[in-house]
Design an enzyme around this catalytic site. Structure first.
Site, PDB file in Angstrom:
ATOM      1  N   LYS A  93       0.840  -1.196   0.000  1.00 32.74           N
ATOM      2  CA  LYS A  93       0.000   0.000   0.000  1.00 32.74           C
ATOM      3  C   LYS A  93       0.879   1.251   0.000  1.00 32.74           C
ATOM      4  CE  LYS A  93      -4.451  -0.698   2.227  1.00 32.74           C
ATOM      5  NZ  LYS A  93      -5.158  -0.583   3.510  1.00 32.74           N
TER       6      LYS A  93
HETATM    7  C1  E4P Z   1      -8.709   0.252   3.704  1.00 33.29           C
HETATM    8  O1  E4P Z   1      -7.949  -0.430   3.031  1.00 33.29           O
HETATM    9  C2  E4P Z   1      -8.321   0.820   4.998  1.00 33.29           C
HETATM   10  O2  E4P Z   1      -7.490  -0.134   5.633  1.00 33.29           O
HETATM   11  C3  E4P Z   1      -9.448   1.087   5.950  1.00 33.29           C
HETATM   12  O3  E4P Z   1     -10.666   0.578   5.442  1.00 33.29           O
HETATM   13  C4  E4P Z   1      -9.529   2.521   6.398  1.00 33.29           C
HETATM   14  O4  E4P Z   1     -10.652   2.648   7.242  1.00 33.29           O
HETATM   15  P1  E4P Z   1     -10.888   3.837   8.272  1.00 33.29           P
HETATM   16  O5  E4P Z   1     -11.523   4.961   7.532  1.00 33.29           O
HETATM   17  O6  E4P Z   1     -11.814   3.230   9.272  1.00 33.29           O
HETATM   18  O7  E4P Z   1      -9.550   4.196   8.844  1.00 33.29           O
END
Ligand code: E4P
Length: 227
Positions: A89
């Site tokens: 990522k």
């Molecule tokens: C997605 O890949 C992220 O890991 C995650 O869904 C982010 O979520 P949040 O908005 O609850 O931090």
């Protein structure tokens, strides 16, 4: 169309893998912190290796911990070497709007054969740029989009139409799930994948009226034995 699990907890991964409903796992540094990972990057790598081995051949997303260009590349190469089903990522830009991240995405995908999940995106336009840069996955944070007052479903539908029209192969992941309803509505809007927190998968399944109905079946089965 698939559901991924948005968690860094081994017990959760085991549980939903055994149910047969998840096709991948996503993590980020916040998830690892909340799920009890200690020992910095070393600890994150160890947890990632455990999850990647458990879910193989399904993919695991592991996020870099720096926004320095050189460090992002070095860490991405290191993370990708942990297991062949790990994708890395990279946030779409830095905390101050630094813009070299897309170049990193492009370089990793085209020169180093690393699959990238470009993340922390709040609009279809960001996702389009990430897809053009070559990201294998583009992650839109649907719950955060809704919290900003926009309708994430419109953003998802338009993004999917544009990617399909342009023949871009990026898979749209919608994360940041907040409600049980998000899962089916985002898939219906055109997401390839929704990454779901464990509590919401539980919520998708267990229904009070189903409980009552099943109890009726069990009670009546007993009554049949007594006549
Ligand atoms: C997605 O890949 C992220 O890991 C995650 O869904 C982010 O979520 P949040 O908005 O609850 O931090």
């Amino acid at each position: 169309m698939a559901i991924f699990l948005d968690s860094g907890k081994i017990e959760d991964v085991r549980k939903y893998l055994a149910w047969g409903v998840i096709r991948g796992v996503t993590t980020n540094p916040t998830i690892f912190f909340n799920d009890g990972v200690t020992g910095g990057v070393k600890g994150m790598k160890a947890r990632a290796k455990e999850i990647a081995d458990l879910i193989h051949p399904y993919p695991l997303s592991l996020e870099v911990t720096s926004n320095d260009r050189g460090q992002m590349i070095a860490q991405a190469l290191d993370f990708a070497s942990i297991a062949e089903n790990i994708n890395v990522k990279i946030t779409v830009h830095g905390p101050q709007g630094e813009t070299e991240n897309l170049e990193v995405v492009h370089e990793l995908e085209t020169r180093h054969d690393v699959r990238v999940n470009c993340t922390a995106m709040m609009s279809g336009q960001q996702c389009l740029l990430a897809a053009l840069a070559g990201a294998s996955y583009v992650s839109l944070f649907g719950g955060r989009v809704n919290n900003m007052g926009y309708d994430s479903r419109e953003e998802i539908s338009r993004l999917r139409r544009v990617l399909d029209l342009q023949g871009l192969g990026a898979q749209i992941i919608i994360g940041s799930t907040r409600e049980v309803l998000n899962v089916i509505e985002w898939l219906d809007a055109g997401a390839h994948i929704v990454t779901v927190t464990p509590n919401l998968i539980q919520g998708m399944l267990v229904h009070p009226y189903t409980k009552e109905t099943v109890q009726m079946f069990l009670d009546d089965a007993k009554k049949c034995e007594q006549v």
